[in-house]
Design an enzyme around this catalytic site. Sequence first.
Site, PDB file in Angstrom:
ATOM      1  N   GLU A 234       0.732  -1.325   0.080  1.00 41.54           N
ATOM      2  CA  GLU A 234       0.094   0.083   0.157  1.00 41.54           C
ATOM      3  C   GLU A 234       1.056   1.293  -0.105  1.00 41.54           C
ATOM      4  O   GLU A 234       0.426   2.504   0.225  1.00 41.54           O
ATOM      5  CB  GLU A 234      -1.128   0.035   1.245  1.00 41.54           C
ATOM      6  CG  GLU A 234      -0.339  -0.268   2.627  1.00 41.54           C
ATOM      7  CD  GLU A 234      -1.254  -0.070   3.862  1.00 41.54           C
ATOM      8  OE1 GLU A 234      -2.054   0.776   3.914  1.00 41.54           O
ATOM      9  OE2 GLU A 234      -1.386  -1.391   4.436  1.00 41.54           O
TER      10      GLU A 234
ATOM     11  N   CYS B  85      -3.492  -3.411   4.169  1.00 40.84           N
ATOM     12  CA  CYS B  85      -2.741  -4.439   4.762  1.00 40.84           C
ATOM     13  C   CYS B  85      -3.142  -6.060   4.319  1.00 40.84           C
ATOM     14  O   CYS B  85      -2.269  -6.828   4.529  1.00 40.84           O
ATOM     15  CB  CYS B  85      -2.510  -4.545   6.535  1.00 40.84           C
ATOM     16  SG  CYS B  85      -2.174  -2.950   6.843  1.00 40.84           S
TER      17      CYS B  85
ATOM     18  N   HIS C 294      -2.976 -10.142  11.832  1.00 36.41           N
ATOM     19  CA  HIS C 294      -2.080  -9.148  11.439  1.00 36.41           C
ATOM     20  C   HIS C 294      -1.851  -8.248  12.950  1.00 36.41           C
ATOM     21  O   HIS C 294      -2.437  -8.206  13.591  1.00 36.41           O
ATOM     22  CB  HIS C 294      -3.122  -8.335  10.582  1.00 36.41           C
ATOM     23  CG  HIS C 294      -2.470  -6.995  10.409  1.00 36.41           C
ATOM     24  ND1 HIS C 294      -1.524  -6.542   9.648  1.00 36.41           N
ATOM     25  CD2 HIS C 294      -3.288  -5.810  10.525  1.00 36.41           C
ATOM     26  CE1 HIS C 294      -1.596  -5.295   9.756  1.00 36.41           C
ATOM     27  NE2 HIS C 294      -2.538  -4.905  10.043  1.00 36.41           N
TER      28      HIS C 294
HETATM   29  N1  CAA Z   1       0.968   1.975  31.398  1.00 41.16           N
HETATM   30  C1  CAA Z   1       0.738   0.733  30.626  1.00 41.16           C
HETATM   31  N2  CAA Z   1      -0.358   0.897  29.677  1.00 41.16           N
HETATM   32  C2  CAA Z   1      -0.854   2.173  29.397  1.00 41.16           C
HETATM   33  C3  CAA Z   1      -0.215   3.360  29.725  1.00 41.16           C
HETATM   34  C4  CAA Z   1       0.588   3.215  30.892  1.00 41.16           C
HETATM   35  N3  CAA Z   1       1.367   4.102  31.342  1.00 41.16           N
HETATM   36  N4  CAA Z   1      -1.061   4.233  29.257  1.00 41.16           N
HETATM   37  C5  CAA Z   1      -1.892   3.673  28.252  1.00 41.16           C
HETATM   38  N5  CAA Z   1      -1.518   2.469  28.453  1.00 41.16           N
HETATM   39  C6  CAA Z   1      -2.491   1.537  27.682  1.00 41.16           C
HETATM   40  C7  CAA Z   1      -3.831   1.629  27.503  1.00 41.16           C
HETATM   41  O1  CAA Z   1      -4.601   1.368  28.607  1.00 41.16           O
HETATM   42  C8  CAA Z   1      -4.206   1.114  26.178  1.00 41.16           C
HETATM   43  O2  CAA Z   1      -4.694  -0.374  26.489  1.00 41.16           O
HETATM   44  P1  CAA Z   1      -5.733  -0.962  26.060  1.00 41.16           P
HETATM   45  O3  CAA Z   1      -6.142  -0.833  24.600  1.00 41.16           O
HETATM   46  O4  CAA Z   1      -5.580  -2.510  26.481  1.00 41.16           O
HETATM   47  O5  CAA Z   1      -7.006  -0.344  26.695  1.00 41.16           O
HETATM   48  C9  CAA Z   1      -3.002   1.308  25.425  1.00 41.16           C
HETATM   49  O6  CAA Z   1      -1.917   1.580  26.408  1.00 41.16           O
HETATM   50  C10 CAA Z   1      -3.063   2.302  24.313  1.00 41.16           C
HETATM   51  O7  CAA Z   1      -3.547   3.407  24.939  1.00 41.16           O
HETATM   52  P2  CAA Z   1      -4.607   4.510  24.327  1.00 41.16           P
HETATM   53  O8  CAA Z   1      -5.627   3.903  23.776  1.00 41.16           O
HETATM   54  O9  CAA Z   1      -4.947   5.651  25.263  1.00 41.16           O
HETATM   55  O10 CAA Z   1      -3.556   5.037  23.328  1.00 41.16           O
HETATM   56  P3  CAA Z   1      -3.673   6.064  22.079  1.00 41.16           P
HETATM   57  O11 CAA Z   1      -5.100   6.608  22.036  1.00 41.16           O
HETATM   58  O12 CAA Z   1      -2.668   7.165  22.055  1.00 41.16           O
HETATM   59  O13 CAA Z   1      -3.740   5.278  20.714  1.00 41.16           O
HETATM   60  C11 CAA Z   1      -3.954   3.822  18.903  1.00 41.16           C
HETATM   61  C12 CAA Z   1      -3.686   3.885  20.560  1.00 41.16           C
HETATM   62  C13 CAA Z   1      -5.439   4.055  18.687  1.00 41.16           C
HETATM   63  C14 CAA Z   1      -3.865   2.174  18.776  1.00 41.16           C
HETATM   64  C15 CAA Z   1      -2.874   4.462  17.952  1.00 41.16           C
HETATM   65  O14 CAA Z   1      -1.756   3.951  18.463  1.00 41.16           O
HETATM   66  C16 CAA Z   1      -3.114   4.213  16.571  1.00 41.16           C
HETATM   67  O15 CAA Z   1      -3.928   5.131  16.071  1.00 41.16           O
HETATM   68  N6  CAA Z   1      -2.412   3.283  15.954  1.00 41.16           N
HETATM   69  C17 CAA Z   1      -2.573   3.209  14.456  1.00 41.16           C
HETATM   70  C18 CAA Z   1      -3.736   2.576  14.024  1.00 41.16           C
HETATM   71  C19 CAA Z   1      -3.765   1.037  14.095  1.00 41.16           C
HETATM   72  O16 CAA Z   1      -2.902   0.373  14.403  1.00 41.16           O
HETATM   73  N7  CAA Z   1      -4.895   0.202  14.264  1.00 41.16           N
HETATM   74  C20 CAA Z   1      -5.071  -0.871  14.499  1.00 41.16           C
HETATM   75  C21 CAA Z   1      -6.146  -1.589  13.657  1.00 41.16           C
HETATM   76  S1  CAA Z   1      -6.145  -1.155  12.102  1.00 41.16           S
HETATM   77  C22 CAA Z   1      -5.203  -2.230  11.388  1.00 41.16           C
HETATM   78  O17 CAA Z   1      -4.903  -3.292  11.807  1.00 41.16           O
HETATM   79  C23 CAA Z   1      -4.640  -1.879   9.903  1.00 41.16           C
HETATM   80  C24 CAA Z   1      -3.365  -1.449  10.241  1.00 41.16           C
HETATM   81  O18 CAA Z   1      -2.329  -1.915  10.126  1.00 41.16           O
HETATM   82  C25 CAA Z   1      -3.106   0.091  10.259  1.00 41.16           C
END
Ligand code: CAA
Length: 413
Positions: A87, A119, A253
């Site tokens: 992609e 992906c 994935h």
């Molecule tokens: N210590 C330990 N854990 C902590 C923490 C700390 N101090 N602070 C936060 N966490 C945990 C949270 O509890 C959370 O865990 P859970 O999901 O188990 O509840 C985790 O860390 C992530 O925290 P947030 O949800 O607050 O993180 P965020 O809002 O900053 O972003 C995300 C997380 C949305 C995945 C972001 O990284 C993102 O947008 N990633 C890209 C998109 C992605 O990968 N999507 C996956 C599905 S799509 C797909 O698979 C296709 C692809 O390849 C993109």
Amino acid sequence: MKTRLDAPVGIDALAVAIPHRYLDLEDLARARDIDPAKYTQGLGAREMAVAEPGEDTVSLAASAARRALHIAQLDPRDLGLLIVGTETGVDHSKPVASFVHGLLGLPRAMRVYDTQHACYGGTAGLMTAVEWIASGAAGGRSALVICADIARYGVATAGEPTQGAGAVAMIVSSSPSILELDVGVTGASSTHVHDFWRPLGHREAQVDGHYSVECYLDAVATAYRGWRARAIARELIRADSPASEQLAALCYHVPFCKMARKAHLHVRRCDLEDAAAPWDPSTESLRAETHFRNQVEPSLHLCARIGNVYTGSLYLGLAGLLHTRGDLARRRIGLFSYGSGCTSEFFSGLIGPRASDRIAAAQLDSLLASRARISIDEYHRLMALTAPLLEPPPPGTFRFTGVDAHRRQYVAA
Ligand code: CAA
């Protein structure tokens, strides 16, 4: 035409190429004033591959493919198909596969093209290759399928710690030393959603992060149930016990490692909800953790050190699984491929008798050990494309060297 759904077909060799630079995610967390545990425990990520200007999708794909052909000891004249799932291609018209075809000096008499659906593109290529061989149309020839991508969300975004880059190349043939696929036993799930996309002209992806997690979980449930029904009908698994427990391991994935855990717990929930017998949530949580640790976690150690490789992430998981577990020969595993947008597929296969030897030949430990850790300043320069090309290129790789008269140029080291 006579088809051969029961004749073996699948992955005979697999090789990986990754950038030569990585960023430690604790360094990134400190630079962003975030608790490092959020990245290491919350997302399950340790390090992230960072591509330099000379390491584009073509150079990574060609480097992985050269290694895969070498491992399989395959005469390129026995190839009839080359598909690159990506992609993050380098041209609106000319496919990455065409560059790879030229760089490797592959024969003229073959089909060469890219497949794209976020992906899932690499799995689309793998399924096409497998079904081309199973149908008899390949006439004894093999296929080269490459999953290559550079995952970029941009500096200081929520997606930043889930970036990565690399390529996984696979030789698909009727003598599958690594994984014999259960041809025709798959479950698919597709819906039109805006969870993740990359508008034309943008280097960085747009993503609705939390929604994308929901879309992934929704897709895995439907795809898994579809696979399970077909696997029971073909008598590959029994109907009287949870299907996920009849698989020796599962690869998902992996956009970030925690996502595989979420997916696996969801799959187990599907089994429990669909079973006639009642289940106790208090004991299930412990069983699910143990199950995850034994059947899924071994597939994650490469992903945790490389990051998201979009099309390649599932197959990096497969490589990691075989690298970690040597006890899987002739046992069935499950695989889930997810492409945002979205389309997805759950499928299965039997690990081949020579899988451990084949993975050892991919030299994954030395690949990781040969990388250099970069500082946060160097990472920022690489993201801004202001870092110079690395000279000389590391041995065994292809490098992008620049554009001449609108034509991209590469050298082989
Ligand atoms: N210590 C330990 N854990 C902590 C923490 C700390 N101090 N602070 C936060 N966490 C945990 C949270 O509890 C959370 O865990 P859970 O999901 O188990 O509840 C985790 O860390 C992530 O925290 P947030 O949800 O607050 O993180 P965020 O809002 O900053 O972003 C995300 C997380 C949305 C995945 C972001 O990284 C993102 O947008 N990633 C890209 C998109 C992605 O990968 N999507 C996956 C599905 S799509 C797909 O698979 C296709 C692809 O390849 C993109």
